[in-house]
Enzyme design. Sequence first.
Site, short mmCIF file in Angstrom:
data_model
loop_
_atom_site.label_atom_id
_atom_site.label_comp_id
_atom_site.label_asym_id
_atom_site.label_seq_id
_atom_site.Cartn_x
_atom_site.Cartn_y
_atom_site.Cartn_z
N ASP A 50 -4.13 -2.46 1.64
CA ASP A 50 -3.35 -2.05 2.80
C ASP A 50 -4.19 -2.32 4.05
O ASP A 50 -5.34 -2.75 3.96
CB ASP A 50 -2.94 -0.58 2.69
CG ASP A 50 -4.13 0.36 2.63
OD1 ASP A 50 -5.27 -0.07 2.91
OD2 ASP A 50 -3.94 1.54 2.30
N SER A 51 -3.63 -2.05 5.21
CA SER A 51 -4.34 -2.37 6.45
C SER A 51 -5.20 -1.23 6.95
O SER A 51 -5.94 -1.40 7.92
CB SER A 51 -3.33 -2.73 7.54
OG SER A 51 -2.57 -1.59 7.90
N GLY A 52 -5.09 -0.07 6.34
CA GLY A 52 -5.77 1.11 6.86
C GLY A 52 -4.97 1.84 7.91
O GLY A 52 -5.37 2.92 8.36
N GLY A 53 -3.83 1.28 8.30
CA GLY A 53 -3.04 1.89 9.37
C GLY A 53 -2.59 3.30 9.05
O GLY A 53 -2.71 4.20 9.88
N PHE A 54 -2.09 3.51 7.84
CA PHE A 54 -1.60 4.84 7.47
C PHE A 54 -2.71 5.86 7.53
O PHE A 54 -2.53 6.98 8.04
CB PHE A 54 -0.98 4.81 6.08
CG PHE A 54 -0.46 6.15 5.62
CD1 PHE A 54 0.77 6.62 6.06
CD2 PHE A 54 -1.21 6.95 4.78
CE1 PHE A 54 1.24 7.86 5.66
CE2 PHE A 54 -0.75 8.19 4.37
CZ PHE A 54 0.48 8.65 4.81
N ASP A 105 -0.40 -2.01 11.35
CA ASP A 105 0.80 -1.47 11.98
C ASP A 105 0.56 -0.01 12.35
O ASP A 105 -0.40 0.60 11.92
CB ASP A 105 2.00 -1.57 11.03
CG ASP A 105 1.80 -0.75 9.76
OD1 ASP A 105 0.64 -0.53 9.36
OD2 ASP A 105 2.80 -0.32 9.16
N GLN A 113 8.77 -1.52 10.02
CA GLN A 113 8.78 -0.12 10.41
C GLN A 113 10.12 0.22 11.06
O GLN A 113 11.09 -0.48 10.87
CB GLN A 113 7.59 0.19 11.33
CG GLN A 113 6.23 0.16 10.64
CD GLN A 113 6.00 1.35 9.72
OE1 GLN A 113 6.80 2.28 9.65
NE2 GLN A 113 4.88 1.33 8.99
N GLY A 129 6.58 3.19 6.19
CA GLY A 129 7.09 4.31 6.96
C GLY A 129 8.21 5.07 6.30
O GLY A 129 8.95 5.80 6.97
N ASP A 156 3.69 1.00 -4.95
CA ASP A 156 2.41 1.67 -5.21
C ASP A 156 2.56 3.14 -4.87
O ASP A 156 3.41 3.51 -4.05
CB ASP A 156 1.28 1.07 -4.37
CG ASP A 156 1.30 1.61 -2.94
OD1 ASP A 156 0.47 2.48 -2.62
OD2 ASP A 156 2.17 1.20 -2.14
N HIS A 186 -2.25 8.17 -19.11
CA HIS A 186 -0.88 8.32 -19.63
C HIS A 186 0.14 8.00 -18.55
O HIS A 186 1.10 7.24 -18.78
CB HIS A 186 -0.66 9.74 -20.14
CG HIS A 186 0.79 10.03 -20.42
ND1 HIS A 186 1.35 9.86 -21.66
CD2 HIS A 186 1.80 10.44 -19.60
CE1 HIS A 186 2.65 10.15 -21.60
NE2 HIS A 186 2.94 10.52 -20.36
#
Length: 376
Positions: free
Chosen positions: A92-96, A146, A194, A221, A271, A340
Amino acid sequence: MTFELQHTDPHSSARAGLIHTDHGDIQTPIFMPVGTQATVKGVHLHELKDDVKAQIILGNTYHLYLRPGLDVIEAAGGLHRFNGFDRPMLTDSGGFQVFSLAGIRKIKEEGVEFRSHIDGSKHFFSPERVMDIERSIGADIIMAFDECPPGTSDYAYAKKSLALTERWLDRCIQRFNETEPKYGYHQSLFPIVQGCTYRDLRIRAAENVASKGAEGNAIGGLAVGEPTEVMYEMVEVVNGILPKDRPRYLMGVGTPVNLLENIERGVDMFDCVMPTRNGRNAQIFTQHGTVNLRNKKWEMDFSPLDPDGTSYVDSAYSRAYVHHLFKAQELLALQIASIHNIAFYLWLMGQAREHIIKGDFCVWKARMVEELSRRL
C-alpha cells in the site's frame, strides 16, 4: 503485469481471472494476507507457501519505511529477498496509516508531514517520495499515494479530499514513469478510487482513474464505518466504470460475507487483517459460521476446528485443544487460529472461482452467505 479474464458469471458481475507477474501468476478472485511489517503475524514462511498456499501477500509502506528502514531493505535486495517470500507482493502507499495519525500529521498540497508512532521523529511523505519508497521496497504491485478521508466526512471535505488525491495521482504517475524498478523485475502502479460514500464523487473518481490506463485499479475508503449496503452500492457504481480488462482491488475488506458480496459485484482482489487479528483473539471462521474458541462450550468438543474443512486445515487440532491453548495463554493458539483463518479465506476464494467457472456462483454464494453469517 497482465490480466487474463477467463470467465464471467452469467448471472452477476463475478469474474475469474489470472494475473501474470514476474514473481508468478495469481488466480482471481484472490485474498491477500496482510504482512504489515514484512511478516504475516504468527505465520511461518513455509506455512504461508506450503500450507495455506498464499499466492500474494501485502507489505505496508509506512511501517517498512520506519522499521527496518529502506537502507536495510535495499541492502537485502528488496522485500522479496528480505523476508524470503518469492511470490508476488503488493505494498500500500502508507496513506491510510499516515492519515490515521490524527493530531500528529499535517496535510498540505505538497504532501503530509507526520511524526513516527515509534519515536516521535518527523517525516514527510509526498507522492514522489512514496513512489521512491515503494521502488525501494520492491513489491510487484504498488499503490498510489492518496488521502483516505473518514467515512463520516461531509460532502465539502470529501470533494476537497478527492481533488487532492487526483492531483497527487498525477504526480505519482509522473514519478513512477520517470523511475525504473531497482531489482530487475516489473512493478505495476495501481491508482485508488476515493470519494467517500457520495455517488457523484465516486463516479468522478472512477472515470478519472479509468482514464489513466493503469495495469490495475483499486477502490479505497470503504469499510471504514459506513453501512455495508452503502459499501456494496459504491462498489457497484465504481465497477460499472473501471475497465473490465484490468484487475480491481477492494482495499481493506473484509469479512467472508463481504468478500462474496463484492465478488458478485466484480471485485478481483482483497486484503484484510481480519483473519489473523481475529484469530489472535480466538475467533475462527468455518463453513458454517464463526466460532469463539474461548467459550466454555468448546471445552469438550473434540471435533476439528472446521469439521467440513479437512481439505484446507490441519484436522489434528480439535476445538477443545485450541480452547485449552487460549485459556492457558499459549502462543501456539494464536498461530493455529491465524493459519486456520488464512487457509479458510483462501479456500473460500478458490471455491468462489470454481463456481464462477461452473456458472452457478450466485446459487452457491446465497447458500454460503447464510451459513457464514451464523455465530456458532
